[in-house]
Design a protein around this motif. Structure first.
Motif, PDB file in Angstrom:
ATOM      1  N   TYR A 296     -15.832  38.481 -18.801  1.00  6.91           N
ATOM      2  CA  TYR A 296     -15.355  38.641 -17.426  1.00  6.91           C
ATOM      3  C   TYR A 296     -16.111  39.760 -16.713  1.00  6.91           C
ATOM      4  O   TYR A 296     -16.408  39.666 -15.523  1.00  6.91           O
ATOM      5  CB  TYR A 296     -13.847  38.946 -17.423  1.00  6.91           C
ATOM      6  CG  TYR A 296     -12.957  37.707 -17.521  1.00  6.91           C
ATOM      7  CD1 TYR A 296     -13.455  36.437 -17.222  1.00  6.91           C
ATOM      8  CD2 TYR A 296     -11.621  37.812 -17.878  1.00  6.91           C
ATOM      9  CE1 TYR A 296     -12.644  35.310 -17.302  1.00  6.91           C
ATOM     10  CE2 TYR A 296     -10.805  36.693 -17.951  1.00  6.91           C
ATOM     11  CZ  TYR A 296     -11.321  35.450 -17.663  1.00  6.91           C
ATOM     12  OH  TYR A 296     -10.520  34.341 -17.727  1.00  6.91           O
ATOM     13  N   GLN A 299     -19.186  38.435 -15.600  1.00  4.25           N
ATOM     14  CA  GLN A 299     -18.957  37.580 -14.431  1.00  4.25           C
ATOM     15  C   GLN A 299     -18.791  38.421 -13.170  1.00  4.25           C
ATOM     16  O   GLN A 299     -19.218  38.029 -12.083  1.00  4.25           O
ATOM     17  CB  GLN A 299     -17.744  36.680 -14.675  1.00  4.25           C
ATOM     18  CG  GLN A 299     -18.048  35.589 -15.705  1.00  4.25           C
ATOM     19  CD  GLN A 299     -16.814  34.816 -16.143  1.00  4.25           C
ATOM     20  OE1 GLN A 299     -15.961  34.475 -15.352  1.00  4.25           O
ATOM     21  NE2 GLN A 299     -16.727  34.535 -17.428  1.00  4.25           N
ATOM     22  N   THR A 305     -19.329  31.603 -15.802  1.00  6.72           N
ATOM     23  CA  THR A 305     -18.623  31.600 -17.079  1.00  6.72           C
ATOM     24  C   THR A 305     -19.508  31.131 -18.246  1.00  6.72           C
ATOM     25  O   THR A 305     -19.394  31.628 -19.365  1.00  6.72           O
ATOM     26  CB  THR A 305     -17.320  30.754 -16.967  1.00  6.72           C
ATOM     27  OG1 THR A 305     -16.765  30.545 -18.237  1.00  6.72           O
ATOM     28  CG2 THR A 305     -17.564  29.413 -16.317  1.00  6.72           C
ATOM     29  N   TYR A 422     -15.141  29.222 -10.892  1.00 10.31           N
ATOM     30  CA  TYR A 422     -14.893  28.807 -12.267  1.00 10.31           C
ATOM     31  C   TYR A 422     -14.835  27.278 -12.360  1.00 10.31           C
ATOM     32  O   TYR A 422     -15.468  26.657 -13.214  1.00 10.31           O
ATOM     33  CB  TYR A 422     -13.569  29.424 -12.720  1.00 10.31           C
ATOM     34  CG  TYR A 422     -13.048  28.957 -14.048  1.00 10.31           C
ATOM     35  CD1 TYR A 422     -13.601  29.402 -15.238  1.00 10.31           C
ATOM     36  CD2 TYR A 422     -11.970  28.075 -14.116  1.00 10.31           C
ATOM     37  CE1 TYR A 422     -13.097  28.987 -16.459  1.00 10.31           C
ATOM     38  CE2 TYR A 422     -11.461  27.659 -15.323  1.00 10.31           C
ATOM     39  CZ  TYR A 422     -12.025  28.117 -16.497  1.00 10.31           C
ATOM     40  OH  TYR A 422     -11.533  27.705 -17.709  1.00 10.31           O
TER      41      TYR A 422
END
Ligand SMILES: Nc1nc2c(ncn2[C@@H]2O[C@H](COP(=O)(O)OP(=O)(O)OP(=O)(O)O)[C@@H](O)[C@H]2O)c(=O)[nH]1
Length: 440
Positions: A296, A299, A305, A422
Motif C-alpha cells: 500500500y 501504491q 496494486t 484498484y
C-alpha cells in the motif's frame, strides 16, 4: 442425552482438539481424537481437509452455519460459511425441491473415534436440526456417524430426519438451482476497518446477500414441473403453496422496504437460495497482511496494486484454490455443479482444474457501479430494482445505504478514487471479467 455438566466437561476436554491443529500437531501434544493407527501426517498428494466444528450464526442475511477447517497443507483455519435454509427453517424446506440435499461436511459428520459420545458430536456441530439458546429441550440430535459418506444420509435417533435427498433420477437432481459459491480471500483492511482501497468487505457482504436470495427456477425446469410429468418429484409441496412466496432474509429484517414483499408478490417456482462462501485466510492475494501494508505504501507512491506486489518480489497474485476445492468436495459440492460468484478468471480455472464442476459464472458488480446517482438526482439501480418506480428506487437506496451490513463497517457501498484505480487495475492488468462503466 445427559446434560449433567461435570462428567460431560471431562469428556469434552479429553476429546478437545483445541490445542493442536489436526494435521500439524505440536510434538508434545497427544491428540486424543486420533487413535494410534490414525495417520498424523497424511501422505503427500492430494490435500486433506477436515471440518473441526460448525455452529449456527444469525446474520442480517439470515442464519447460516460457520464451518472451521484444518488442512494438511498449511496451519491456517480456513472457513466455510454455509447458507442452507432448509437445515434451519421448515418453511424453507417446504419450498425447496425434495431432491435438494443439505450442505453438510462429510468429515465433520463421520465418526472420529471409538466411543465418542452424542455430546461430543453435538458440541462440534455434527447434529441435525437446530440448537436453541437455552439448552435443554433443543430439537437437535447428533447425526449417526455410520450413515455418513453415503449418498442419502438418514438420521437414526428419532428416525424421521433426512439429510440426503430422496430422489435419484437425473431430472430430480437437475430440478433445482445450483448452489451459489464464492471463494473469498481474507482482507483485514477491507472487511474489518472499512478500507476504501478495495471492495473486499462489500464483496463479502454482497456474496452472503446474493447466496441467501431466493432463486427462480429456470424456464425449462418450470415447464417440466408444470407438465405433470414430474409432479411426483419435489414440486408438489411448492405447488400447494404457490400463492405464497418464500420470505427472503431481507424481507423479514426490520426497516427494509421489502418487508412486505413476500406477501405482495405472487411468485411461483421460487426456491430458497443456498450456497457457500469459502473464506480463505490468504490475506493480500496470498502475500500476507505485512506485505500488503508495504504494498500500500508503494501504491501511495503511485504504483498500482500489481506493480507494487512485483516490486516487493511477489507475484501479482499468489493465491491457490486447491484447499478451497477440497473444502467444497467435503461439503458435497464438487460434482453436482455450482454457480461461481466471481469476476476472476483464475478462480474459475483453478477450481475447474481441481475437479469442481462449475455450471455458471455469476459476476460481481461493485455496488458503486451498480447504484449510481445521475446528474438528474435519480438513483439508477441495476439488477434487483430495474422495474421499480422512482419512489421505490429512492426508498431502496435509502435502505441500502443505512442497513447493517456484515463484514463491512458502515455497510453500503465503498467508493472513492483509490477504489476506482484498484478496480480498473484488476480489469486492465489481471483480466477480471467485468465492464468498467462508461465515464469512469
Ligand atoms: N497485495 C494486495 N492485495 C490486495 C490489495 N487490495 C486487496 N487485496 C487482497 O486481494 C484479495 C481479494 O482479491 P481481489 O483481486 O480483490 O478479487 P478476487 O477475489 O480475486 O476476485 P473476485 O472473485 O472477482 O472478487 C484479498 O485477499 C485482499 O486482501 C492490494 O492492493 N494488494
Amino acid at each position: 442425552m445427559s446434560m449433567d455438566p461435570t462428567p460431560i466437561s471431562q469428556t469434552l476436554q479429553l476429546a478437545s482438539p483445541s490445542s493442536s491443529n489436526y494435521f500439524h500437531p505440536s510434538p508434545s501434544f497427544h491428540n486424543p481424537l486420533l487413535s494410534s493407527s490414525s495417520p498424523v501426517i497424511p501422505p503427500p498428494g492430494r490435500i486433506k481437509v477436515r471440518c473441526m466444528a460448525r455452529t449456527r450464526i444469525p446474520t442480517p442475511h439470515g442464519e447460516l452455519f460457520l464451518h472451521l477447517y484444518h488442512n494438511s497443507h498449511d496451519q491456517k483455519e480456513h472457513l466455510a460459511i454455509v447458507i442452507d435454509p432448509i437445515q434451519l427453517d421448515p418453511a424453507a424446506k417446504s419450498f425447496a425441491p425434495k431432491s435438494r440435499k443439505e450442505i453438510r461436511s462429510i468429515s465433520l459428520d463421520e465418526k472420529w473415534r471409538e466411543g465418542e459420545t452424542d455430546m461430543e458430536r453435538v458440541v462440534r456441530g455434527a447434529y441435525v436440526g437446530r440448537l436453541l439458546p437455552g439448552g435443554e429441550g433443543n430439537n437437535t440430535q447428533p447425526i449417526e456417524p455410520t450413515q455418513v459418506g453415503q449418498d442419502d444420509i438418514t438420521m437414526g435417533i428419532d428416525g424421521d430426519e433426512q439429510i440426503g435427498g430422496t430422489e435419484s433420477s437425473s431430472f430430480a437432481e437437475e430440478e433445482d438451482v445450483k448452489p451459489l459459491v464464492r471463494i473469498h480471500s481474507e482482507c483485514y483492511t477491507g472487511e474489518t476497518i472499512g478500507s476504501m482501497r478495495c471492495d473486499c468487505g462489500e464483496q463479502l457482504d454482497e456474496a452472503m446477500r446474493l447466496i441467501a436470495l431466493p432463486q427462480e427456477l429456470s424456464k425449462q425446469i418450470q415447464a417440466h414441473l408444470h407438465s405433470g410429468v414430474h409432479a411426483h418429484q419435489g414440486s408438489d409441496n411448492r405447488q400447494d403453496l404457490k400463492t405464497e412466496a418464500f420470505p427472503t432474509p431481507e424481507s423479514s429484517r426490520a426497516g427494509s422496504p421489502h418487508a412486505d414483499r413476500a406477501t405482495v408478490d405472487n411468485r411461483r417456482d421460487v426456491v430458497p437460495g443456498r450456497g457457500v462462501v469459502i473464506y480463505l485466510r490468504q490475506e493480500g492475494r496470498g502475500i500476507g497482511l505485512l506485505e500488503k501494508i508495504r504494498a500500500y505504501n508503494l501504491q501511495d507512491l503511485g504504483h498500482d496494486t500489481v506493480t507494487a506486489n512485483l516490486m516487493l518480489g511477489h507475484g501479482a497474485d499468489e493465491r491457490k484454490y486447491d484447499i478451497a476445492a477440497e473444502m467444497l468436495r467435503d461439503l458435497g459440492l464438487a460434482e453436482g455443479g455450482i454457480r461461481l460468484l466471481t469476476n476472476n478468471p483464475e478462480k474459475v480455472e483453478g477450481l475447474s482444474r481441481e475437479g469442481i464442476r462449475i455450471v455458471e459464472r455469476v459476476g460481481m458488480t461493485p455496488r458503486d457501479w451498480k447504484c449510481t446517482t445521475q446528474d438528474d438526482g435519480h438513483v439508477h439501480v441495476g439488477l434487483e430494482k430495474n422495474n421499480a418506480g422512482e419512489d421505490a428506487e429512492k426508498e431502496y437506496e435509502d435502505w441500502r445505504t443505512r442497513r447493517a451490513g456484515v463484514g463491512l463497517i458502515g455497510a453500503g457501498k465503498v467508493k472513492g478514487p483509490e477504489l476506482e484505480k484498484y478496480l480498473r487495475t484488476k480489469v486492465e492488468r489481471m483480466g477480471h471479467m467485468i465492464d468498467i462503466p462508461e465515464g469512469l
